[in-house]
Design a protein around this motif. Structure first.
Motif, mmCIF file in Angstrom:
data_model
loop_
_atom_site.group_PDB
_atom_site.id
_atom_site.type_symbol
_atom_site.label_atom_id
_atom_site.label_comp_id
_atom_site.label_asym_id
_atom_site.label_seq_id
_atom_site.Cartn_x
_atom_site.Cartn_y
_atom_site.Cartn_z
ATOM 1 N N ALA A 90 0.833 -1.201 0.000
ATOM 2 C CA ALA A 90 0.000 0.000 0.000
ATOM 3 C C ALA A 90 0.868 1.253 0.000
ATOM 4 C CB ALA A 90 -0.938 -0.002 1.202
ATOM 5 N N MET A 91 1.970 1.198 0.722
ATOM 6 C CA MET A 91 2.880 2.347 0.732
ATOM 7 C C MET A 91 3.522 2.544 -0.646
ATOM 8 S SD MET A 91 4.737 2.475 4.419
ATOM 9 C CE MET A 91 5.560 3.978 3.925
ATOM 10 N N ALA A 92 3.926 1.441 -1.266
ATOM 11 C CA ALA A 92 4.525 1.529 -2.598
ATOM 12 C C ALA A 92 3.534 2.157 -3.574
ATOM 13 C CB ALA A 92 4.957 0.144 -3.074
ATOM 14 N N LEU A 93 2.299 1.746 -3.511
ATOM 15 C CA LEU A 93 1.259 2.305 -4.371
ATOM 16 C C LEU A 93 1.064 3.797 -4.087
ATOM 17 C CD1 LEU A 93 -0.766 1.412 -6.550
ATOM 18 C CD2 LEU A 93 -2.390 0.962 -4.710
ATOM 19 N N ALA A 94 1.064 4.162 -2.824
ATOM 20 C CA ALA A 94 0.838 5.551 -2.424
ATOM 21 C C ALA A 94 1.935 6.492 -2.911
ATOM 22 C CB ALA A 94 0.691 5.651 -0.908
ATOM 23 N N ILE A 95 3.161 5.989 -3.032
ATOM 24 C CA ILE A 95 4.246 6.865 -3.503
ATOM 25 C C ILE A 95 4.448 6.754 -5.009
ATOM 26 C CG2 ILE A 95 5.415 6.890 -1.263
ATOM 27 C CD1 ILE A 95 7.543 4.991 -2.541
ATOM 28 N N GLY A 96 3.544 6.049 -5.680
ATOM 29 C CA GLY A 96 3.617 5.959 -7.134
ATOM 30 C C GLY A 96 4.591 4.932 -7.659
ATOM 31 N N LYS A 97 4.971 3.961 -6.835
ATOM 32 C CA LYS A 97 5.897 2.890 -7.225
ATOM 33 C C LYS A 97 5.261 1.545 -6.874
ATOM 34 C CE LYS A 97 9.474 5.834 -7.732
ATOM 35 N NZ LYS A 97 9.970 6.260 -8.966
ATOM 36 N N PRO A 98 4.197 1.163 -7.582
ATOM 37 C CA PRO A 98 3.402 -0.003 -7.168
ATOM 38 C C PRO A 98 4.143 -1.331 -7.127
ATOM 39 C CG PRO A 98 2.740 0.763 -9.336
ATOM 40 C CD PRO A 98 3.695 1.778 -8.790
ATOM 41 N N THR A 99 5.283 -1.452 -7.801
ATOM 42 C CA THR A 99 6.026 -2.719 -7.771
ATOM 43 C C THR A 99 7.214 -2.673 -6.807
ATOM 44 O OG1 THR A 99 7.415 -2.041 -9.631
ATOM 45 C CG2 THR A 99 5.373 -3.233 -10.156
ATOM 46 N N ALA A 100 7.285 -1.641 -5.992
ATOM 47 C CA ALA A 100 8.466 -1.431 -5.151
ATOM 48 C C ALA A 100 8.248 -1.777 -3.683
ATOM 49 C CB ALA A 100 8.926 0.024 -5.287
ATOM 50 N N SER A 101 7.376 -2.742 -3.394
ATOM 51 C CA SER A 101 7.098 -3.039 -1.982
ATOM 52 C C SER A 101 8.345 -3.502 -1.232
ATOM 53 C CB SER A 101 5.960 -4.038 -1.832
ATOM 54 O OG SER A 101 6.256 -5.246 -2.476
ATOM 55 N N ARG A 102 9.216 -4.269 -1.883
ATOM 56 C CA ARG A 102 10.454 -4.697 -1.196
ATOM 57 C C ARG A 102 11.370 -3.510 -0.928
ATOM 58 N NH1 ARG A 102 12.008 -10.563 -1.694
ATOM 59 N NH2 ARG A 102 10.126 -11.550 -2.474
ATOM 60 N N ALA A 103 11.457 -2.600 -1.887
ATOM 61 C CA ALA A 103 12.276 -1.400 -1.694
ATOM 62 C C ALA A 103 11.692 -0.517 -0.596
ATOM 63 C CB ALA A 103 12.398 -0.626 -3.006
ATOM 64 N N VAL A 104 10.371 -0.460 -0.510
ATOM 65 C CA VAL A 104 9.719 0.269 0.576
ATOM 66 C C VAL A 104 10.092 -0.372 1.911
ATOM 67 C CG1 VAL A 104 7.477 0.737 1.660
ATOM 68 C CG2 VAL A 104 7.832 1.243 -0.761
ATOM 69 N N GLY A 105 10.093 -1.705 1.948
ATOM 70 C CA GLY A 105 10.499 -2.402 3.168
ATOM 71 C C GLY A 105 11.930 -2.073 3.562
ATOM 72 N N ALA A 106 12.822 -2.027 2.576
ATOM 73 C CA ALA A 106 14.222 -1.685 2.862
ATOM 74 C C ALA A 106 14.340 -0.254 3.368
ATOM 75 C CB ALA A 106 15.066 -1.892 1.610
ATOM 76 N N ALA A 107 13.598 0.668 2.755
ATOM 77 C CA ALA A 107 13.632 2.063 3.211
ATOM 78 C C ALA A 107 13.075 2.177 4.626
ATOM 79 C CB ALA A 107 12.839 2.942 2.250
ATOM 80 N N ASN A 108 12.003 1.425 4.911
ATOM 81 C CA ASN A 108 11.454 1.408 6.270
ATOM 82 C C ASN A 108 12.513 0.946 7.266
ATOM 83 O OD1 ASN A 108 8.883 2.387 6.421
ATOM 84 N ND2 ASN A 108 7.897 0.424 6.103
ATOM 85 N N GLY A 109 13.254 -0.079 6.896
ATOM 86 C CA GLY A 109 14.286 -0.607 7.774
ATOM 87 C C GLY A 109 15.383 0.403 8.081
ATOM 88 N N ARG A 110 15.577 1.354 7.197
ATOM 89 C CA ARG A 110 16.602 2.393 7.379
ATOM 90 C C ARG A 110 16.044 3.687 7.958
ATOM 91 N NH1 ARG A 110 22.085 1.165 6.664
ATOM 92 N NH2 ARG A 110 22.196 -0.612 5.273
ATOM 93 N N ASN A 111 14.776 3.676 8.343
ATOM 94 C CA ASN A 111 14.149 4.869 8.915
ATOM 95 C C ASN A 111 14.964 5.348 10.119
ATOM 96 O OD1 ASN A 111 12.455 6.785 10.076
ATOM 97 N ND2 ASN A 111 10.928 5.303 10.730
ATOM 98 N N PRO A 112 15.507 6.577 10.052
ATOM 99 C CA PRO A 112 16.349 7.047 11.153
ATOM 100 C C PRO A 112 15.571 7.658 12.311
ATOM 101 C CG PRO A 112 16.354 8.669 9.411
ATOM 102 C CD PRO A 112 15.527 7.501 8.920
ATOM 103 N N ILE A 113 14.259 7.862 12.151
ATOM 104 C CA ILE A 113 13.496 8.558 13.197
ATOM 105 C C ILE A 113 12.291 7.700 13.588
ATOM 106 C CG2 ILE A 113 12.423 10.730 13.899
ATOM 107 C CD1 ILE A 113 14.006 12.142 11.682
ATOM 108 N N SER A 114 12.592 6.587 14.237
ATOM 109 C CA SER A 114 11.541 5.656 14.664
ATOM 110 C C SER A 114 10.518 6.353 15.540
ATOM 111 C CB SER A 114 12.164 4.506 15.452
ATOM 112 O OG SER A 114 12.960 3.728 14.608
#
Length: 167
Positions: A109-133
């Motif tokens: 859903a996040m990948a779709l919301a940012i206009g990258k519907p096939t990027a769910s794994r990349a969204v997961g990787a970016a989430n993992g690097r979130n510096p401001i939990s």
């Protein structure tokens, strides 16, 4: 949510603060929050070098808001943020800021919301690097089937944050 441009140079400040989920490491540039990590073993936590200045006074407003959040009195944080990341990561982290307290979303859903519907794994990787939990609530993102997936602060903390937010 708009992010401030991180200030350059030697303006790097830190402190720690106790919370119901353990001690948090707070990082800032003197004007904005640049990091919030769960001690002692948050994934991708930066090393604090000798040039970082320990200054608890700079984080008073954030600590007040964290106290209110953990008391169930605050749903939306209002502190200036300046995370550092790639343009894609910043897009993902901005999208995180739109997920309401007590609600979960999925990587797809996040990948779709940012206009990258096939990027769910990349969204997961970016989430993992979130510096401001917590403030950028990556704990509110779950797997497509609703299961809890990885969390930089550990799955027990993710579960505790979600349970707390649901009341």
């Amino acid at each position: 949510m708009e992010f401030a441009a991180p200030l350059g140079g030697p303006r790097r400040f830190t402190t720690t603060t106790p919370t119901p989920i353990g001690e948090l490491l707070l990082l800032g540039d003197g004007e904005s929050i640049t990091g919030l990590y769960m001690l002692p073993d948050h994934l991708y936590m930066p090393s604090i070098a000798d040039d970082w200045v320990r200054d608890p006074g700079l984080f008073g407003e954030l600590e007040r808001q964290l106290d209110a959040y953990f008391a169930g009195e605050l749903k939306v944080f209002d502190v200036p943020l300046a995370p550092r990341g790639t343009p894609f990561q910043l897009d993902v982290w901005r999208e995180l800021s739109t997920v309401p307290c007590g609600v979960t979303t999925t990587y797809g859903a996040m990948a779709l919301a940012i206009g990258k519907p096939t990027a769910s794994r990349a969204v997961g990787a970016a989430n993992g690097r979130n510096p401001i939990s917590i403030i950028l609530p990556c704990h509110r993102v779950v797997g497509a089937n609703g299961s809890l997936t990885g969390y930089g602060g550990g799955l027990p903390r993710k579960m505790r944050l979600l349970d707390m937010e649901r009341g």
